[in-house]
Motif scaffolding. Structure first.
Motif, PDB file in Angstrom:
ATOM      1  N   UNK A   8       0.484  -1.610   0.039  1.00 29.16           N
ATOM      2  CA  UNK A   8      -0.184   0.338   0.202  1.00 29.16           C
ATOM      3  C   UNK A   8       0.642   1.624  -0.023  1.00 29.16           C
ATOM      4  N   UNK A   9       1.821   0.801   0.461  1.00 31.11           N
ATOM      5  CA  UNK A   9       2.928   2.265   1.122  1.00 31.11           C
ATOM      6  C   UNK A   9       3.329   2.441  -0.434  1.00 31.11           C
ATOM      7  N   UNK A  10       3.912   1.636  -1.154  1.00 33.93           N
ATOM      8  CA  UNK A  10       4.341   1.814  -2.597  1.00 33.93           C
ATOM      9  C   UNK A  10       3.670   2.484  -3.366  1.00 33.93           C
ATOM     10  N   UNK A  11       2.500   1.607  -3.371  1.00 30.54           N
ATOM     11  CA  UNK A  11       1.210   2.468  -4.643  1.00 30.54           C
ATOM     12  C   UNK A  11       0.824   3.432  -4.775  1.00 30.54           C
ATOM     13  N   UNK A  12       1.027   4.253  -2.688  1.00 25.78           N
ATOM     14  CA  UNK A  12       0.258   5.462  -2.509  1.00 25.78           C
ATOM     15  C   UNK A  12       1.961   6.186  -3.286  1.00 25.78           C
ATOM     16  N   UNK A  13       2.782   6.141  -2.390  1.00 26.20           N
ATOM     17  CA  UNK A  13       4.107   6.371  -2.880  1.00 26.20           C
ATOM     18  C   UNK A  13       4.303   6.795  -4.237  1.00 26.20           C
ATOM     19  N   UNK A  14       3.843   6.125  -5.305  1.00 33.55           N
ATOM     20  CA  UNK A  14       4.107   5.973  -6.603  1.00 33.55           C
ATOM     21  C   UNK A  14       2.775   6.935  -7.206  1.00 33.55           C
ATOM     22  N   UNK A  15       1.380   6.348  -6.707  1.00 34.17           N
ATOM     23  CA  UNK A  15       0.410   7.374  -6.888  1.00 34.17           C
ATOM     24  C   UNK A  15       0.029   8.858  -6.501  1.00 34.17           C
ATOM     25  N   UNK A  16       0.838   8.684  -5.621  1.00 36.31           N
ATOM     26  CA  UNK A  16       0.493  10.067  -4.776  1.00 36.31           C
ATOM     27  C   UNK A  16      -0.956  10.542  -4.361  1.00 36.31           C
ATOM     28  N   UNK A  17      -1.430   9.443  -4.257  1.00 33.17           N
ATOM     29  CA  UNK A  17      -2.855   9.654  -3.388  1.00 33.17           C
ATOM     30  C   UNK A  17      -3.453   8.263  -2.914  1.00 33.17           C
ATOM     31  N   UNK A  18      -4.693   8.505  -1.584  1.00 26.55           N
ATOM     32  CA  UNK A  18      -4.693   6.948  -0.891  1.00 26.55           C
ATOM     33  C   UNK A  18      -5.386   6.571  -1.737  1.00 26.55           C
ATOM     34  N   UNK A  19      -6.481   6.714  -2.344  1.00 24.12           N
ATOM     35  CA  UNK A  19      -7.388   7.159  -2.779  1.00 24.12           C
ATOM     36  C   UNK A  19      -7.378   6.260  -4.482  1.00 24.12           C
ATOM     37  N   UNK A  20      -6.797   6.595  -4.976  1.00 25.17           N
ATOM     38  CA  UNK A  20      -6.290   5.924  -6.212  1.00 25.17           C
ATOM     39  C   UNK A  20      -5.227   4.269  -6.478  1.00 25.17           C
ATOM     40  N   UNK A  21      -4.805   4.553  -4.602  1.00 31.74           N
ATOM     41  CA  UNK A  21      -3.590   3.370  -4.350  1.00 31.74           C
ATOM     42  C   UNK A  21      -4.212   1.999  -4.503  1.00 31.74           C
ATOM     43  N   UNK A  22      -5.975   2.901  -3.559  1.00 31.73           N
ATOM     44  CA  UNK A  22      -6.506   1.863  -2.933  1.00 31.73           C
ATOM     45  C   UNK A  22      -7.422   1.076  -3.898  1.00 31.73           C
ATOM     46  N   UNK A  23      -7.772   2.029  -4.781  1.00 33.20           N
ATOM     47  CA  UNK A  23      -8.726   1.618  -6.027  1.00 33.20           C
ATOM     48  C   UNK A  23      -7.679   0.582  -6.644  1.00 33.20           C
ATOM     49  N   UNK A  24      -6.756   0.563  -6.891  1.00 32.34           N
ATOM     50  CA  UNK A  24      -5.423  -0.597  -7.762  1.00 32.34           C
ATOM     51  C   UNK A  24      -5.332  -1.936  -6.496  1.00 32.34           C
ATOM     52  N   UNK A  25      -5.633  -1.724  -5.606  1.00 35.64           N
ATOM     53  CA  UNK A  25      -5.364  -2.587  -4.973  1.00 35.64           C
ATOM     54  C   UNK A  25      -6.470  -2.897  -4.428  1.00 35.64           C
ATOM     55  N   UNK A  26      -7.756  -2.599  -4.408  1.00 38.05           N
ATOM     56  CA  UNK A  26      -8.931  -3.048  -4.324  1.00 38.05           C
ATOM     57  C   UNK A  26      -9.364  -3.103  -3.276  1.00 38.05           C
ATOM     58  N   UNK A  27      -9.454  -2.149  -2.351  1.00 41.03           N
ATOM     59  CA  UNK A  27      -9.439  -1.919  -1.079  1.00 41.03           C
ATOM     60  C   UNK A  27      -9.744  -0.806  -0.920  1.00 41.03           C
ATOM     61  N   UNK A  28     -10.528  -0.263   0.259  1.00 38.01           N
ATOM     62  CA  UNK A  28     -11.034   1.223   1.049  1.00 38.01           C
ATOM     63  C   UNK A  28      -9.922   2.240   0.857  1.00 38.01           C
ATOM     64  N   UNK A  29     -10.062   2.723   0.808  1.00 39.68           N
ATOM     65  CA  UNK A  29      -8.773   4.622   0.857  1.00 39.68           C
ATOM     66  C   UNK A  29      -8.879   4.142   2.188  1.00 39.68           C
ATOM     67  N   UNK A  30      -9.498   4.421   3.254  1.00 39.34           N
ATOM     68  CA  UNK A  30      -9.204   4.213   4.741  1.00 39.34           C
ATOM     69  C   UNK A  30      -8.350   2.786   4.912  1.00 39.34           C
ATOM     70  N   UNK A  31      -8.443   1.647   3.910  1.00 35.01           N
ATOM     71  CA  UNK A  31      -7.705   0.964   4.537  1.00 35.01           C
ATOM     72  C   UNK A  31      -6.467   0.751   3.953  1.00 35.01           C
ATOM     73  N   UNK A  32      -5.620   1.564   2.856  1.00 39.91           N
ATOM     74  CA  UNK A  32      -4.600   2.372   2.818  1.00 39.91           C
ATOM     75  C   UNK A  32      -4.435   2.918   3.480  1.00 39.91           C
ATOM     76  N   UNK A  33      -5.302   3.832   4.356  1.00 39.30           N
ATOM     77  CA  UNK A  33      -4.577   4.772   5.402  1.00 39.30           C
ATOM     78  C   UNK A  33      -4.276   4.238   6.858  1.00 39.30           C
ATOM     79  N   UNK A  34      -5.278   2.951   7.133  1.00 42.22           N
ATOM     80  CA  UNK A  34      -4.918   2.361   8.341  1.00 42.22           C
ATOM     81  C   UNK A  34      -3.190   1.850   8.178  1.00 42.22           C
TER      82      UNK A  34
END
Length: 107
Positions: A8-34
């Motif tokens: 989750x950290x890697x995808x958020x770092x590459x995409x610059x947003x938790x929401x986009x990382x969550x979409x790619x990972x198939x989880x909620x933005x809250x899950x990525x944040x947690x």
């Protein structure tokens, strides 16, 4: 260390947003944040600075990113190594009493 938190950290770092990382990972933005918050607690550093446009890596986040990519790549390779069809078939020949067994053994 939770490999999904690192992913989750890697995808958020590459995409610059938790929401986009969550979409790619198939989880909620809250899950990525947690996941990232738990990772930051475990490491004892802040990995991101939250901005109105998304997130930016801190100095510690930039230092951690190449290693985190290595962890994700290693985990992906480990999973791929045990998937069916990923390994060459193996034939064990216990006895060499028949011509077929000798041929298989030599092969």
């Amino acid at each position: 260390m939770d490999s999904e938190a690192v992913r989750s950290f890697v995808r958020a770092a590459e995409l610059g947003q938790f929401r986009h990382a969550a979409d790619e990972l198939g989880v909620t933005q809250q899950a990525v944040s947690k996941r990232i918050a738990a990772l930051e607690r475990e490491l004892g550093v802040r990995l991101f600075t939250r901005t109105p446009r998304g997130v930016e890596l801190t100095h510690d986040g930039r230092a951690f990113l190449p290693h985190a990519r290595g962890v994700v790549a290693g985990a992906d390779r480990a999973v791929a190594a045990v998937r069916p069809g990923a390994r060459a078939p193996r034939i064990d020949v216990l006895g060499l009493r028949s011509a077929q067994a000798v041929l298989l053994h030599d092969y």
